[in-house]
Write a protein that holds these residues in place. Structure first.
Motif, mmCIF file in Angstrom:
data_model
loop_
_atom_site.group_PDB
_atom_site.id
_atom_site.type_symbol
_atom_site.label_atom_id
_atom_site.label_comp_id
_atom_site.label_asym_id
_atom_site.label_seq_id
_atom_site.Cartn_x
_atom_site.Cartn_y
_atom_site.Cartn_z
ATOM 1 N N ILE A 259 0.833 -1.256 -0.139
ATOM 2 C CA ILE A 259 -0.038 0.054 0.110
ATOM 3 C C ILE A 259 0.803 1.171 -0.099
ATOM 4 C CG2 ILE A 259 -1.397 1.522 1.454
ATOM 5 C CD1 ILE A 259 -2.937 -1.390 2.292
ATOM 6 N N ILE A 260 2.069 1.174 0.900
ATOM 7 C CA ILE A 260 2.768 2.303 1.037
ATOM 8 C C ILE A 260 3.442 2.787 -0.509
ATOM 9 C CG2 ILE A 260 5.005 3.283 1.809
ATOM 10 C CD1 ILE A 260 4.310 1.917 4.629
ATOM 11 N N VAL A 261 3.812 1.439 -1.195
ATOM 12 C CA VAL A 261 4.463 1.728 -2.406
ATOM 13 C C VAL A 261 3.495 2.296 -3.585
ATOM 14 C CG1 VAL A 261 5.553 0.430 -4.596
ATOM 15 C CG2 VAL A 261 6.208 -0.205 -2.244
ATOM 16 N N ILE A 262 2.214 1.668 -3.423
ATOM 17 C CA ILE A 262 1.161 2.393 -4.311
ATOM 18 C C ILE A 262 0.803 3.751 -4.175
ATOM 19 C CG2 ILE A 262 -1.210 2.060 -4.990
ATOM 20 C CD1 ILE A 262 0.152 -0.155 -6.047
ATOM 21 N N LEU A 263 0.525 4.023 -2.781
ATOM 22 C CA LEU A 263 0.622 5.160 -2.336
ATOM 23 C C LEU A 263 1.627 6.562 -3.085
ATOM 24 C CD1 LEU A 263 -0.937 5.215 0.991
ATOM 25 C CD2 LEU A 263 -2.032 5.821 -1.060
ATOM 26 N N LEU A 264 2.981 6.014 -2.681
ATOM 27 C CA LEU A 264 4.065 6.986 -3.145
ATOM 28 C C LEU A 264 3.866 6.817 -4.579
ATOM 29 C CD1 LEU A 264 6.796 5.433 -0.863
ATOM 30 C CD2 LEU A 264 5.860 7.718 -0.874
ATOM 31 N N ILE B 296 2.981 2.920 -13.823
ATOM 32 C CA ILE B 296 2.791 2.749 -12.502
ATOM 33 C C ILE B 296 2.596 1.046 -12.438
ATOM 34 C CG2 ILE B 296 0.910 2.983 -10.722
ATOM 35 C CD1 ILE B 296 0.693 5.791 -11.639
ATOM 36 N N VAL B 297 1.560 0.680 -13.061
ATOM 37 C CA VAL B 297 1.382 -0.800 -12.915
ATOM 38 C C VAL B 297 2.798 -1.637 -12.916
ATOM 39 C CG1 VAL B 297 0.064 -2.594 -14.419
ATOM 40 C CG2 VAL B 297 -1.286 -0.483 -14.002
ATOM 41 N N LEU B 298 3.559 -1.328 -14.124
ATOM 42 C CA LEU B 298 4.494 -2.414 -14.331
ATOM 43 C C LEU B 298 5.398 -1.948 -13.156
ATOM 44 C CD1 LEU B 298 5.292 -1.707 -17.998
ATOM 45 C CD2 LEU B 298 4.385 -3.516 -16.988
ATOM 46 N N PHE B 299 5.786 -0.704 -12.652
ATOM 47 C CA PHE B 299 6.718 -0.664 -11.521
ATOM 48 C C PHE B 299 5.950 -1.191 -10.275
ATOM 49 C CE2 PHE B 299 8.983 1.941 -8.486
ATOM 50 C CZ PHE B 299 10.206 1.816 -8.977
ATOM 51 N N THR B 300 4.878 -1.254 -9.991
ATOM 52 C CA THR B 300 4.252 -1.476 -8.732
ATOM 53 C C THR B 300 4.422 -3.061 -8.826
ATOM 54 O OG1 THR B 300 2.511 0.085 -8.832
ATOM 55 C CG2 THR B 300 1.901 -2.035 -7.495
ATOM 56 N N VAL B 301 4.015 -3.912 -9.880
ATOM 57 C CA VAL B 301 4.272 -5.391 -9.995
ATOM 58 C C VAL B 301 5.757 -5.410 -9.606
ATOM 59 C CG1 VAL B 301 4.251 -7.307 -11.373
ATOM 60 C CG2 VAL B 301 2.434 -5.592 -11.534
ATOM 61 N N LEU C 24 9.926 -7.545 -5.771
ATOM 62 C CA LEU C 24 11.061 -6.963 -5.307
ATOM 63 C C LEU C 24 11.137 -7.178 -3.662
ATOM 64 C CD1 LEU C 24 14.124 -6.442 -5.604
ATOM 65 C CD2 LEU C 24 13.348 -3.729 -5.620
ATOM 66 N N VAL C 25 9.941 -6.531 -3.250
ATOM 67 C CA VAL C 25 9.584 -6.577 -1.786
ATOM 68 C C VAL C 25 9.579 -7.927 -1.296
ATOM 69 C CG1 VAL C 25 7.902 -6.101 -0.048
ATOM 70 C CG2 VAL C 25 8.606 -4.381 -1.539
ATOM 71 N N PHE C 26 8.628 -8.552 -2.062
ATOM 72 C CA PHE C 26 8.506 -10.120 -1.562
ATOM 73 C C PHE C 26 9.868 -10.907 -1.774
ATOM 74 C CE2 PHE C 26 7.835 -14.572 -3.223
ATOM 75 C CZ PHE C 26 7.051 -15.255 -2.129
ATOM 76 N N LEU C 27 10.661 -10.740 -2.609
ATOM 77 C CA LEU C 27 11.945 -11.186 -2.626
ATOM 78 C C LEU C 27 12.914 -11.156 -1.528
ATOM 79 C CD1 LEU C 27 12.725 -11.225 -6.302
ATOM 80 C CD2 LEU C 27 12.037 -13.262 -5.312
ATOM 81 N N VAL C 28 12.959 -9.606 -1.217
ATOM 82 C CA VAL C 28 13.755 -9.151 -0.190
ATOM 83 C C VAL C 28 13.135 -9.961 1.038
ATOM 84 C CG1 VAL C 28 13.965 -7.088 1.099
ATOM 85 C CG2 VAL C 28 14.214 -6.646 -1.313
ATOM 86 N N PHE C 29 11.772 -9.712 1.552
ATOM 87 C CA PHE C 29 11.256 -10.375 2.654
ATOM 88 C C PHE C 29 11.762 -11.968 2.806
ATOM 89 C CE2 PHE C 29 8.540 -6.720 3.203
ATOM 90 C CZ PHE C 29 8.526 -6.763 4.603
ATOM 91 N N ARG C 30 11.523 -12.400 1.400
ATOM 92 C CA ARG C 30 11.823 -13.896 1.267
ATOM 93 C C ARG C 30 13.293 -14.114 1.809
ATOM 94 N NH1 ARG C 30 9.317 -18.008 -1.230
ATOM 95 N NH2 ARG C 30 10.116 -20.211 -0.183
ATOM 96 N N PHE C 31 14.181 -13.103 0.924
ATOM 97 C CA PHE C 31 15.661 -13.340 1.429
ATOM 98 C C PHE C 31 15.971 -13.227 2.904
ATOM 99 C CE2 PHE C 31 19.725 -11.282 2.000
ATOM 100 C CZ PHE C 31 20.348 -12.536 1.225
ATOM 101 N N ASN C 32 15.425 -12.110 3.636
ATOM 102 C CA ASN C 32 15.574 -11.826 5.017
ATOM 103 C C ASN C 32 15.199 -12.998 5.594
ATOM 104 O OD1 ASN C 32 16.777 -9.252 4.250
ATOM 105 N ND2 ASN C 32 15.024 -8.212 4.464
#
Length: 583
Positions: free
Chosen positions: A13-18, A345-350, A355-363
């Motif tokens: 949501i934060i990414v979308i709002l930004l 926006i759509v492409l960058f959001t996806v 990227l966020v998912f992969l970062v969370f997964r990696f962490n």
């Protein structure tokens, strides 16, 4: 450890709002820039029109002045043909004289006998004879009066020549034509002013060829985005212009009092007069976006003041050029950009979400790996400690049998030596158990084994930790102490076997748990030269090892529990002492 879905959703949501905020800002910024550029373009076009009109008017004024000179010559010619007494001249006499002089008509003007008023006494045109008074003609009457009194005109308006004055081409009060050019001659040798006039067809034709309306038509043709151009009278626009009454009762307006001097003003808005005044007062272009027939338009108002030419002031009228342009071209450009921005926006959001998912997964994986590694070490250390205890219990019978044999054989010295060795081994295990913290006890047991294998003199002492709630997770406690001991062993192994020393201490002080790890270091080592001791990647090992991750992990975990680390050098030994608050 599973990924926290709530954190992912919040991040998403934060990414979308930004992105929405950023791209909305970009959209409005682009809109303002495009609008400003279009406004500047329209202002430039208005200035080009202004320059063209000024050049055209200069040419028209030149032609008008030439006609004025011809009118003076015609008046002088008429003087030579007429009696100096107006009463001895007939209207019919003036008709052929006008034809002979090549003008459209002559009128003779005299004082009316009522004050200083001046009237037309004789004329080749019957309409002119209706002008029985000119005192209401403003500066025109002033010019007539000055001619009769002084034989010359001094007012700033009009064309002034010796004994002659010509006004601007204008709508005649008598109605003799649509537009006429009048000249007036008086040298004092007659009792009348000779008025000579021509229909201003030549000037009108000249203006039709290169005048303002022609310039406007050409500009509209070459600029499809421009809908309308108008020249608004800087004096009379927005107000009711002054109307004059002809002798026959017909009302008329001076050419120079018309609210719209050139072009058309069909696209009207309630704020036109306000923006018109703003352009004059601010002396800079004013652009506004309005709606016309449901479509957006851009109106630009550019003020054109009077130049500082005193002699020709009457022929220059301040005006405001108004250009109406189609704003839909900007709207279309913005809509195209908006579509592109939306796709971005759509492409960058996806991409961002992935990227966020992969970062969370990696962490998460990293944390799981770290926890698993620590737990495995902890379990391994505990198993090792219990294996040692089970080994002692398993060997207990062997020890008893050995002692019995030694007693039977009467070998007292051997018996005493064997008993001392057995007691020492049992005490070592008891000392470990008495640490009071299973995680620390298991870790120390594993490090004892490592010390024996690497020939390091390893000593430990833990006091007052029995049953205490240390406020630190067991896995983190193993990370902190284990990394410090590993780091100490690595440093100790750089020395000969007889000089390898590592000691660990733990105790309770006030409401803190204190841990101290000490080892020998190279005499050339200087703390001031190693300020990045806890930086990631820092290592004093030449190759292999732990890649400089041990101390940063220790620092991060200690600070996590709001603890502190102090590093000191003491007679060839480096000491890491940390303090962690208990619960």
């Amino acid at each position: 450890m599973r990924i926290n879905r709530r954190v992912i959703y919040i991040t998403f949501i934060i990414v979308i709002l930004l992105l929405i905020t950023n791209n909305s800002s970009y959209y409005w910024y682009a809109k303002s820039i495009l609008t400003q550029e279009m406004s500047e373009q329209m202002a430039t076009t208005a200035n080009q029109i202004r320059t063209s009109i000024e050049q055209s008017e200069a040419g028209a004024f030149f032609v008008e002045d030439m006609i004025g000179e011809q009118l003076r010559s015609a008046a002088i010619f008429a003087k030579t043909k007429l009696d100096p007494d107006i009463d001895k001249v007939t209207n019919e006499q003036l008709i052929p004289l006008a034809a002979e002089a090549g003008v459209d008509g002559f009128s003779l003007m005299k004082r009316s006998g009522i004050g200083d008023d001046i009237m037309v006494g004789k004329s080749s045109d019957p309409n002119e004879l209706t002008l029985t008074s000119t005192i209401t003609f403003g500066y025109w009457f002033t010019a007539f009066d000055q001619l009769m009194k002084y034989h010359n005109v001094t007012i700033t308006e009009g064309q002034k020549l010796p004994n002659f004055w010509a006004g601007i081409y204008e709508v005649p009060a008598s109605g003799t034509s649509d537009v006429s050019k009048f000249g007036y001659y008086y040298d004092g040798e007659t009792n009348y002013i000779i008025c000579v006039f021509v229909n201003a067809g030549k000037i009108k034709k000249f203006k039709d060829i290169i005048g303002a309306d022609t310039i406007v038509k050409k500009t509209l043709t070459s600029n499809p985005d421009i809908i309308e151009i108008s020249g608004l009278n800087g004096i009379t626009f927005g107000t009711k212009p002054k109307e004059y009454t002809r002798p026959n009762g017909v009302m008329y307006v001076s050419m120079y009092d018309r609210p719209v001097l050139f072009g058309t003003h069909n696209i009207v808005h309630v704020n036109d007069f306000t923006n018109f005044k703003r352009a004059i007062q601010d002396e800079k272009p004013v652009s506004v976006v309005e709606s016309y027939k449901g479509n957006p338009i851009l109106k630009t108002f550019v003020h054109v003041p009077i130049k500082e030419r005193v002699t020709d002031v009457q022929r220059e009228i301040p005006y405001v050029i108004t250009i109406v342009s189609d704003y839909q071209s900007i709207q279309k450009t913005l809509n195209d950009q908006l579509i592109r921005v939306a796709l971005i926006i759509v492409l960058f959001t996806v991409f961002s979400c992935l990227l966020v998912f992969l970062v969370f997964r990696f962490n998460t994986k990293s944390r799981e790996t770290a926890v698993q590694s620590t737990q495995e070490m902890y379990i391994q250390n505990v198993d090792l400690m219990f294996a040692t205890i089970r080994s002692q219990r398993h060997d207990f019978l062997n020890h008893v049998q050995t002692l019995y044999a030694l007693l039977t054989n009467g070998e007292k010295e051997d018996q005493m030596r064997y008993m001392e060795e057995l007691i020492e081994e049992i005490n070592e295990v008891n000392d470990i158990i008495r640490i009071g913290q299973p995680a620390i006890a298991a870790l120390i047991q594993s490090k004892i084994t490592l010390a024996m294998r690497t020939k390091v003199s390893f000593s430990y002492e833990f006091i007052g930790l029995d049953g205490l709630s240390l406020g630190v997770k067991s896995v983190d406690l193993v990370k902190i102490i284990g990394n410090l001991i590993d780091n100490a062993f690595d440093e100790a192994n750089k020395f000969p076997a007889e000089e390898r020393e590592v000691s660990v201490k733990g105790w309770k002080e006030s409401n803190d748990v204190k841990i101290s790890v000490k080892n020998r270091v190279n005499p050339s080592f200087n703390l001031e030269d190693d300020t990045d001791l806890f930086a990631i990647g820092y290592s004093t090992k030449l190759e292999g090892g732990h890649q400089g991750l041990g101390l940063p992990v220790v620092k991060e975990r200690v600070e996590y529990y709001r603890g502190t680390i102090e590093v000191t050098l003491e007679e060839g030994f480096i000491c890491f002492q940390l303090s962690i608050p208990m619960q």
